[in-house]
Design an enzyme around this catalytic site. Sequence first.
Site, mmCIF file in Angstrom:
data_model
loop_
_atom_site.group_PDB
_atom_site.id
_atom_site.type_symbol
_atom_site.label_atom_id
_atom_site.label_comp_id
_atom_site.label_asym_id
_atom_site.label_seq_id
_atom_site.Cartn_x
_atom_site.Cartn_y
_atom_site.Cartn_z
ATOM 1 N N LEU A 285 3.699 2.027 -4.611
ATOM 2 C CA LEU A 285 3.162 0.731 -5.047
ATOM 3 C C LEU A 285 1.690 0.835 -5.451
ATOM 4 O O LEU A 285 1.168 -0.016 -6.174
ATOM 5 C CB LEU A 285 3.314 -0.322 -3.941
ATOM 6 C CG LEU A 285 4.752 -0.658 -3.538
ATOM 7 C CD1 LEU A 285 4.782 -1.679 -2.402
ATOM 8 C CD2 LEU A 285 5.532 -1.226 -4.725
ATOM 9 N N GLN A 286 1.000 1.906 -4.996
ATOM 10 C CA GLN A 286 -0.430 2.045 -5.328
ATOM 11 C C GLN A 286 -0.650 2.130 -6.840
ATOM 12 O O GLN A 286 -1.680 1.711 -7.354
ATOM 13 C CB GLN A 286 -1.016 3.287 -4.671
ATOM 14 C CG GLN A 286 -1.210 3.145 -3.168
ATOM 15 C CD GLN A 286 -1.593 4.461 -2.504
ATOM 16 O OE1 GLN A 286 -2.190 5.333 -3.142
ATOM 17 N NE2 GLN A 286 -1.233 4.615 -1.246
ATOM 18 N N GLY B 191 0.790 -1.233 0.000
ATOM 19 C CA GLY B 191 0.000 0.000 0.000
ATOM 20 C C GLY B 191 0.816 1.275 0.000
ATOM 21 O O GLY B 191 0.249 2.373 0.009
ATOM 22 N N GLN B 192 2.163 1.158 -0.026
ATOM 23 C CA GLN B 192 2.981 2.374 -0.062
ATOM 24 C C GLN B 192 2.638 3.174 -1.317
ATOM 25 O O GLN B 192 2.294 2.593 -2.346
ATOM 26 C CB GLN B 192 4.485 2.033 -0.077
ATOM 27 C CG GLN B 192 4.996 1.428 1.211
ATOM 28 C CD GLN B 192 4.781 -0.082 1.293
ATOM 29 O OE1 GLN B 192 4.064 -0.658 0.480
ATOM 30 N NE2 GLN B 192 5.378 -0.715 2.271
ATOM 31 N N GLU B 193 2.798 4.491 -1.230
ATOM 32 C CA GLU B 193 2.358 5.368 -2.321
ATOM 33 C C GLU B 193 2.909 4.907 -3.668
ATOM 34 O O GLU B 193 2.191 4.841 -4.660
ATOM 35 C CB GLU B 193 2.798 6.796 -2.019
ATOM 36 C CG GLU B 193 1.864 7.808 -2.644
ATOM 37 C CD GLU B 193 2.257 9.221 -2.290
ATOM 38 O OE1 GLU B 193 2.979 9.426 -1.279
ATOM 39 O OE2 GLU B 193 1.846 10.113 -3.061
#
Length: 201
Positions: A82-83, A78-80
Amino acid sequence: MYTLLSGLLRHALKKDEYCILILGLDNAGKTTFLEQTKTKFTKNYKGMNLGKITTTVGLNIGKIDISGSRLMFWDLGGQEELQSLWDKYFAESHGIIYLVDSVDVDRIQESKQAFDNMLRSEALDTVPLLVLANKQDVLSCATVLDIKKAFHDSSTHIGNRDCMIRSVSALTGQGVNEGIEWMVKCVQRNPYRPPRQKDGA
Ligand code: G3D
């Protein structure tokens, strides 16, 4: 005769398979939720110590069999950064479970923003959404009503698809069964995303 019988057996053993994405910001509890789900729905499953799970980086995969179907879970980071990869999985998915960290109230708006970005994808138009207000075992957490209020204007993008918000604790397991049972009913009755057929083994 053998070919006929083995063909019939293979057919009888085939299972409808549905792919469920587990999304949410980093630290929302996605991996803990996946482990808890596997523990609850898999006989003799001895998974990780739920209190020792670290945040999802990349991808975790899991499966359970329930109500005559197989659910394949994809827990995405969910890291930015990776979104932006989430939408690569949308076309293949049959359902979305979106976790919100109810303790980290400072990030609820950030979580709603990521949720709204996700809803903009046409590839998810007919896909059921389960929003889970996680970490409800913590006394100081935001309630499911608080999360509903914070996500209120997202409802304009939801349209006709099945959507539900409910409270959960991935750590203690409270609400996990009910959420998964709701999801399996939704994906099984959704005519727009037929299941894949897989061998039951
Ligand atoms: P992620 O996969 O979404 O990044 P994780 O999140 O499953 O790794 O969980 C992040 C942290 O939140 C973990 O704590 C985990 O134990 C905690 N957590 C997850 N679900 C719950 C819950 O329902 N209740 C509580 N109290 N904590 C939860 P650490 O301390 O390892 O960072």
